[in-house]
Design a protein around this motif. Structure first.
Motif, PDB file in Angstrom:
ATOM      1  N   UNK A  37      16.332   1.796   5.881  1.00 57.41           N
ATOM      2  CA  UNK A  37      16.475   1.114   4.601  1.00 57.41           C
ATOM      3  C   UNK A  37      15.185   0.359   4.302  1.00 57.41           C
ATOM      4  N   UNK A  38      14.668   0.504   3.083  1.00 57.36           N
ATOM      5  CA  UNK A  38      13.410  -0.143   2.745  1.00 57.36           C
ATOM      6  C   UNK A  38      13.576  -1.628   2.455  1.00 57.36           C
ATOM      7  N   UNK A  39      14.804  -2.088   2.256  1.00 56.72           N
ATOM      8  CA  UNK A  39      15.008  -3.501   1.980  1.00 56.72           C
ATOM      9  C   UNK A  39      14.923  -4.312   3.261  1.00 56.72           C
ATOM     10  N   UNK A  40      14.233  -5.463   3.189  1.00 56.81           N
ATOM     11  CA  UNK A  40      14.128  -6.342   4.340  1.00 56.81           C
ATOM     12  C   UNK A  40      15.260  -7.360   4.381  1.00 56.81           C
ATOM     13  N   UNK A  41      15.953  -7.542   3.257  1.00 59.90           N
ATOM     14  CA  UNK A  41      17.058  -8.491   3.194  1.00 59.90           C
ATOM     15  C   UNK A  41      18.246  -7.781   2.573  1.00 59.90           C
ATOM     16  N   UNK A  42      19.421  -8.324   2.807  1.00 62.18           N
ATOM     17  CA  UNK A  42      20.633  -7.739   2.252  1.00 62.18           C
ATOM     18  C   UNK A  42      20.732  -7.972   0.753  1.00 62.18           C
ATOM     19  N   UNK A  43      21.642  -7.231   0.125  1.00 59.28           N
ATOM     20  CA  UNK A  43      21.812  -7.338  -1.321  1.00 59.28           C
ATOM     21  C   UNK A  43      22.219  -8.741  -1.749  1.00 59.28           C
ATOM     22  N   UNK A  44      22.931  -9.463  -0.870  1.00 55.36           N
ATOM     23  CA  UNK A  44      23.405 -10.794  -1.224  1.00 55.36           C
ATOM     24  C   UNK A  44      22.484 -11.897  -0.713  1.00 55.36           C
ATOM     25  N   UNK A  45      21.313 -11.524  -0.175  1.00 56.49           N
ATOM     26  CA  UNK A  45      20.368 -12.501   0.343  1.00 56.49           C
ATOM     27  C   UNK A  45      19.196 -12.681  -0.610  1.00 56.49           C
ATOM     28  N   UNK A  46      18.564 -13.811  -0.495  1.00 59.49           N
ATOM     29  CA  UNK A  46      17.362 -14.108  -1.284  1.00 59.49           C
ATOM     30  C   UNK A  46      16.141 -13.958  -0.388  1.00 59.49           C
ATOM     31  N   UNK A  47      15.152 -13.199  -0.851  1.00 61.41           N
ATOM     32  CA  UNK A  47      13.933 -13.026  -0.069  1.00 61.41           C
ATOM     33  C   UNK A  47      13.261 -14.383   0.146  1.00 61.41           C
ATOM     34  N   UNK A  48      12.719 -14.640   1.348  1.00 61.97           N
ATOM     35  CA  UNK A  48      12.113 -15.953   1.622  1.00 61.97           C
ATOM     36  C   UNK A  48      10.892 -16.247   0.762  1.00 61.97           C
ATOM     37  N   UNK A  49      10.150 -15.219   0.349  1.00 63.58           N
ATOM     38  CA  UNK A  49       8.999 -15.398  -0.540  1.00 63.58           C
ATOM     39  C   UNK A  49       9.025 -14.289  -1.582  1.00 63.58           C
ATOM     40  N   UNK A  50       8.418 -14.546  -2.726  1.00 65.07           N
ATOM     41  CA  UNK A  50       8.355 -13.534  -3.772  1.00 65.07           C
ATOM     42  C   UNK A  50       7.195 -12.584  -3.504  1.00 65.07           C
ATOM     43  N   UNK A  51       7.263 -11.350  -4.031  1.00 68.38           N
ATOM     44  CA  UNK A  51       6.127 -10.431  -3.880  1.00 68.38           C
ATOM     45  C   UNK A  51       4.829 -11.007  -4.432  1.00 68.38           C
ATOM     46  N   UNK A  52       4.919 -11.742  -5.546  1.00 65.99           N
ATOM     47  CA  UNK A  52       3.717 -12.325  -6.144  1.00 65.99           C
ATOM     48  C   UNK A  52       3.084 -13.360  -5.208  1.00 65.99           C
ATOM     49  N   UNK A  53       3.925 -14.211  -4.610  1.00 66.23           N
ATOM     50  CA  UNK A  53       3.404 -15.209  -3.684  1.00 66.23           C
ATOM     51  C   UNK A  53       2.816 -14.548  -2.444  1.00 66.23           C
ATOM     52  N   UNK A  54       3.487 -13.514  -1.968  1.00 67.34           N
ATOM     53  CA  UNK A  54       3.014 -12.783  -0.791  1.00 67.34           C
ATOM     54  C   UNK A  54       1.612 -12.231  -1.039  1.00 67.34           C
ATOM     55  N   UNK A  55       1.434 -11.567  -2.201  1.00 70.03           N
ATOM     56  CA  UNK A  55       0.125 -10.995  -2.530  1.00 70.03           C
ATOM     57  C   UNK A  55      -0.936 -12.085  -2.697  1.00 70.03           C
ATOM     58  N   UNK A  56      -0.568 -13.178  -3.363  1.00 67.95           N
ATOM     59  CA  UNK A  56      -1.531 -14.244  -3.627  1.00 67.95           C
ATOM     60  C   UNK A  56      -2.036 -14.882  -2.338  1.00 67.95           C
ATOM     61  N   UNK A  57      -1.123 -15.141  -1.411  1.00 64.35           N
ATOM     62  CA  UNK A  57      -1.520 -15.783  -0.156  1.00 64.35           C
ATOM     63  C   UNK A  57      -2.298 -14.816   0.728  1.00 64.35           C
ATOM     64  N   UNK A  58      -1.795 -13.594   0.890  1.00 67.38           N
ATOM     65  CA  UNK A  58      -2.472 -12.630   1.757  1.00 67.38           C
ATOM     66  C   UNK A  58      -3.796 -12.173   1.169  1.00 67.38           C
ATOM     67  N   UNK A  59      -3.979 -12.350  -0.156  1.00 68.11           N
ATOM     68  CA  UNK A  59      -5.248 -11.998  -0.770  1.00 68.11           C
ATOM     69  C   UNK A  59      -6.406 -12.838  -0.288  1.00 68.11           C
ATOM     70  N   UNK A  60      -6.117 -13.971   0.372  1.00 65.56           N
ATOM     71  CA  UNK A  60      -7.171 -14.810   0.922  1.00 65.56           C
ATOM     72  C   UNK A  60      -7.784 -14.216   2.183  1.00 65.56           C
TER      73      UNK A  60
END
Length: 208
Positions: A37-60
């Motif tokens: 399954x490509x999802x890291x969290x369940x359907x009823x869970x909230x991802x700990x970080x957003x994709x935008x935040x992930x990209x912004x931080x890792x872009x450093x």
């Protein structure tokens, strides 16, 4: 996981994408690995970080840039290749390298079927070459000079500062990406020139 376990993993993966493998290398039969399954969290869970935040931080984190290539197989129009910044050395003994590729990549199945690849490490002036290999659906090798790597025959792009000729050693799943491990068969470097870097969504180079 030992060498035998890693070899079994890659053979099972290559069989799942239709690549020929050596019957003598592994006992029959070998089950096909299920697609995780490509999802890291369940359907009823909230991802700990957003994709935008992930990209912004890792872009450093500044990374080098490569082009991964593989030779054309029978029935294919030409060799395969894609731009890749997720590349790293992994082991000295045995000599291993690794790169990550999106599971949605249309180029990866061709590399998997070939069972080999060449890592072309790009120099500071090769941003346009990288952009050409980042385009999906285009003839990425149009106008690009290359010669066969000495062991696998994968395209070795002209004028790159360094290249690494590899056979696929193992394939692991990592969320929405695959972690590909290559065993180095040959390599070379010009020993000069600055690397092409990628930082905060842009190409850059080392400052003197």
């Amino acid at each position: 996981m030992g060498h035998a376990g890693m070899a079994a993993t890659v053979v099972r993966y290559l069989r799942s994408v239709g690549s020929p493998t050596s019957a003598a290398a592994e006992p029959e039969p070998l089950e096909v690995l299920p697609r995780p399954d490509l999802r890291a969290v369940g359907e009823d869970e909230r991802a700990p970080v957003s994709p935008a935040q992930f990209r912004a931080v890792l872009g450093n984190f500044a990374s080098g840039v490569t082009v991964i290539t593989a030779p054309a197989l029978e029935g294919e129009d030409g060799p395969a290749g894609f731009a890749c910044q997720s590349f790293a050395s992994l082991s000295l003994d045995p000599p291993l390298v690794t790169f990550m590729v999106a599971r949605t990549s249309t180029t990866w199945p061709r590399i998997a079927r070939a069972g080999v690849f060449c890592v072309n490490i790009l120099g500071a002036e090769q941003g346009a070459l990288c952009r050409g290999f980042a385009v999906s659906g285009a003839d990425k090798f149009a106008g690009v000079a290359h010669t066969p790597a000495p062991v696998t025959g994968s395209p070795r792009l002209d004028a790159v500062p360094a290249w690494i000729d590899c056979r696929i050693h193992a394939v692991h799943t990592g969320g929405d990406h695959l972690i590909v491990v290559g065993r180095v068969q040959a390599m070379g470097a010009l020993g000069e020139g600055a690397p092409l870097l990628f930082h905060k969504g842009r190409f850059g180079r080392l400052a003197d």
